[in-house]
Motif scaffolding. Structure first.
Motif, mmCIF file in Angstrom:
data_model
loop_
_atom_site.group_PDB
_atom_site.id
_atom_site.type_symbol
_atom_site.label_atom_id
_atom_site.label_comp_id
_atom_site.label_asym_id
_atom_site.label_seq_id
_atom_site.Cartn_x
_atom_site.Cartn_y
_atom_site.Cartn_z
ATOM 1 N N PHE A 217 35.882 59.402 37.415
ATOM 2 C CA PHE A 217 35.736 60.489 36.446
ATOM 3 C C PHE A 217 34.262 60.730 36.112
ATOM 4 O O PHE A 217 33.882 60.891 34.955
ATOM 5 C CB PHE A 217 36.546 60.193 35.180
ATOM 6 C CG PHE A 217 38.003 59.957 35.450
ATOM 7 C CD1 PHE A 217 38.860 61.018 35.689
ATOM 8 C CD2 PHE A 217 38.510 58.664 35.507
ATOM 9 C CE1 PHE A 217 40.203 60.799 35.962
ATOM 10 C CE2 PHE A 217 39.851 58.433 35.774
ATOM 11 C CZ PHE A 217 40.699 59.508 36.010
ATOM 12 N N GLU A 218 33.432 60.708 37.157
ATOM 13 C CA GLU A 218 32.000 61.000 37.070
ATOM 14 C C GLU A 218 31.247 59.993 36.203
ATOM 15 O O GLU A 218 30.219 60.313 35.610
ATOM 16 C CB GLU A 218 31.777 62.424 36.542
ATOM 17 C CG GLU A 218 32.396 63.497 37.426
ATOM 18 C CD GLU A 218 32.154 64.893 36.889
ATOM 19 O OE1 GLU A 218 32.396 65.114 35.678
ATOM 20 O OE2 GLU A 218 31.727 65.749 37.665
ATOM 21 N N PHE A 269 38.780 54.893 30.554
ATOM 22 C CA PHE A 269 39.337 55.829 31.535
ATOM 23 C C PHE A 269 40.569 56.509 30.946
ATOM 24 O O PHE A 269 41.647 56.528 31.546
ATOM 25 C CB PHE A 269 39.713 55.100 32.834
ATOM 26 C CG PHE A 269 38.550 54.504 33.568
ATOM 27 C CD1 PHE A 269 37.435 55.261 33.872
ATOM 28 C CD2 PHE A 269 38.567 53.169 33.953
ATOM 29 C CE1 PHE A 269 36.356 54.712 34.553
ATOM 30 C CE2 PHE A 269 37.500 52.609 34.640
ATOM 31 C CZ PHE A 269 36.388 53.382 34.933
ATOM 32 N N GLU A 271 41.417 59.412 30.748
ATOM 33 C CA GLU A 271 41.988 60.509 31.535
ATOM 34 C C GLU A 271 43.232 60.055 32.288
ATOM 35 O O GLU A 271 44.162 60.831 32.505
ATOM 36 C CB GLU A 271 40.952 61.047 32.532
ATOM 37 C CG GLU A 271 39.720 61.669 31.889
ATOM 38 C CD GLU A 271 38.588 60.668 31.718
ATOM 39 O OE1 GLU A 271 37.433 61.104 31.615
ATOM 40 O OE2 GLU A 271 38.859 59.451 31.682
ATOM 41 N N GLY A 280 45.090 58.419 39.442
ATOM 42 C CA GLY A 280 43.674 58.743 39.377
ATOM 43 C C GLY A 280 42.957 58.218 40.600
ATOM 44 O O GLY A 280 43.506 57.444 41.389
ATOM 45 N N SER A 340 35.680 63.867 28.316
ATOM 46 C CA SER A 340 35.664 62.906 29.410
ATOM 47 C C SER A 340 34.615 61.840 29.227
ATOM 48 O O SER A 340 34.663 60.803 29.873
ATOM 49 C CB SER A 340 35.399 63.638 30.733
ATOM 50 O OG SER A 340 34.091 64.167 30.748
ATOM 51 N N TYR A 342 31.563 62.174 30.143
ATOM 52 C CA TYR A 342 30.517 62.349 31.146
ATOM 53 C C TYR A 342 29.261 62.837 30.466
ATOM 54 O O TYR A 342 29.287 63.785 29.692
ATOM 55 C CB TYR A 342 30.975 63.345 32.206
ATOM 56 C CG TYR A 342 29.961 63.601 33.289
ATOM 57 C CD1 TYR A 342 29.336 62.543 33.934
ATOM 58 C CD2 TYR A 342 29.626 64.888 33.673
ATOM 59 C CE1 TYR A 342 28.419 62.768 34.937
ATOM 60 C CE2 TYR A 342 28.713 65.120 34.676
ATOM 61 C CZ TYR A 342 28.112 64.057 35.309
ATOM 62 O OH TYR A 342 27.198 64.287 36.297
#
Length: 346
Positions: A217-218, A269, A271, A280, A340, A342
């Motif tokens: 997820f970057e 994480f 997400e 994922g 997220s 990021y």
């Protein structure tokens, strides 16, 4: 982007600070930080978690005003320091809360400082037209740039991230990747399996400490497996909980690897937890000092995983962590609009 000069707020953390409580001299910034008590939260599944203040994250440390995309560089630096400095792992035996060891905090801070500094120099080189693979010697030869051109906005936007091989070349060229693989599907089951592959690999059985980088997820972060204590540690230097908290560290016995990965997934994480099947994709790499090359085998560490493998659920429930800031944030039940995390400026 200006390349900042080293100062008290952005210098590497020194472990030679006096911690003598009878020293009546005026406390400076570092001694205050050295005496700070960061206590862990202990889950029922024996996973210790430290959630640090927002100021102790790669995007905020040292009064930084702009987001940092140096997580891959920081991961490589942390891996290097844990191998070369013999940092003692946090204990996994006590069931009660414990302080974060100062040596571990030092490594995290030094990784942030060094990674961000390298990132700024590397981005300056890219903006100045450097083509090809950046290496550490190129940055060491670069003059310090006080500020960018007033016409900087007219130039083409440069990629501000680094792959692991690029990060090794520019941050710690004395290291190399033992193996690398990308996995998709059941996130928790695949991550548990991949970690177990590295720890139980016959090619790595003589190595006491294994740094493992995970990119998902970057975001990139560093896991450290310590064979003498059979424990595993996560150091994630990003901001968390929608910018209300800083770095997150987790430690557990490798005997509890499934519970550990479940806790890590819910913490950093999230997400994955939003998907119905906990699916994922992530990339995983095992890093090593090249001087130890005669002790390891390059490649064939991370093997393919059968897509039919089912995720093993955690045997114990995970207690939520609550961060008191603007409002209470429950990690176990994230709101639907959770970001997220990021931290790239792009």
């Amino acid at each position: 982007m200006c390349v900042t000069r080293p100062s008290l707020r952005t210098a590497r953390r020194s472990r030679k600070i006096s911690t003598n409580q009878q020293d009546h001299g005026p406390p400076d910034y570092w001694s205050k930080l050295a005496h700070s008590n960061f206590r862990s939260t202990v889950f029922e599944n024996r996973v210790h978690v430290w959630v640090l203040p927002l100021s102790l994250s790669q995007s905020k440390y040292g009064g930084r005003k702009h987001p940092s995309s140096a997580c891959t560089l920081i991961t490589v630096q942390i891996a290097h320091d844990f191998i070369t400095q013999g940092i003692r792992m946090p204990s996994t035996t006590p069931r009660e809360s414990q302080n974060l060891p100062l040596a571990v905090l030092d490594v995290l801070i030094n990784g942030i400082v060094d990674g961000n500094e390298t990132h700024e120099k590397a981005m300056a080189a890219r903006r100045n037209g450097f083509n090809g693979i950046l290496k550490k010697k190129h940055l060491d030869e670069m003059p310090v740039v006080e500020c960018g051109s007033m016409f900087q906005f007219l130039k083409k936007t440069q990629r501000d991230t680094f792959t692991v091989p690029e990060a090794i070349q520019v941050q710690r060229p004395e290291m190399h990747e033992v193996d690398y693989r990308c996995y998709s599907g059941d996130f928790i089951s695949n991550l548990v399996t991949a970690m177990t592959m590295a720890v139980t690999s016959p090619y790595l059985c003589k190595v006491d400490r294994l740094p493992i980088g995970v990119l998902a997820f970057e975001r990139a972060m560093c896991f450290i497996y310590d064979r003498p204590t059979h424990s595993i540690l996560l150091l994630d230097t990003h901001m968390h909980f929608k910018g209300r908290a800083g770095s997150v560290l987790c430690v557990a016995s490798f005997e509890d690897i499934t519970d550990f990965i479940v806790a890590v997934t819910k913490l950093v994480f999230h997400e994955v937890c939003k998907s119905a099947d906990y699916s994922g994709q992530f990339e995983i790499t095992c890093l090593m000092l090249t001087s130890l090359m005669n002790k390891v085998h390059k490649g064939n560490i991370f093997l393919p995983v059968k897509p039919t493998m089912m995720r093993t659920p955690s045997a114990r429930p995970l207690r939520p962590i609550r961060i008191k800031a603007k409002k209470m944030v429950c990690v176990g039940h994230e709101p639907e609009d959770e970001d997220s995390g990021y931290e790239s400026a792009s």
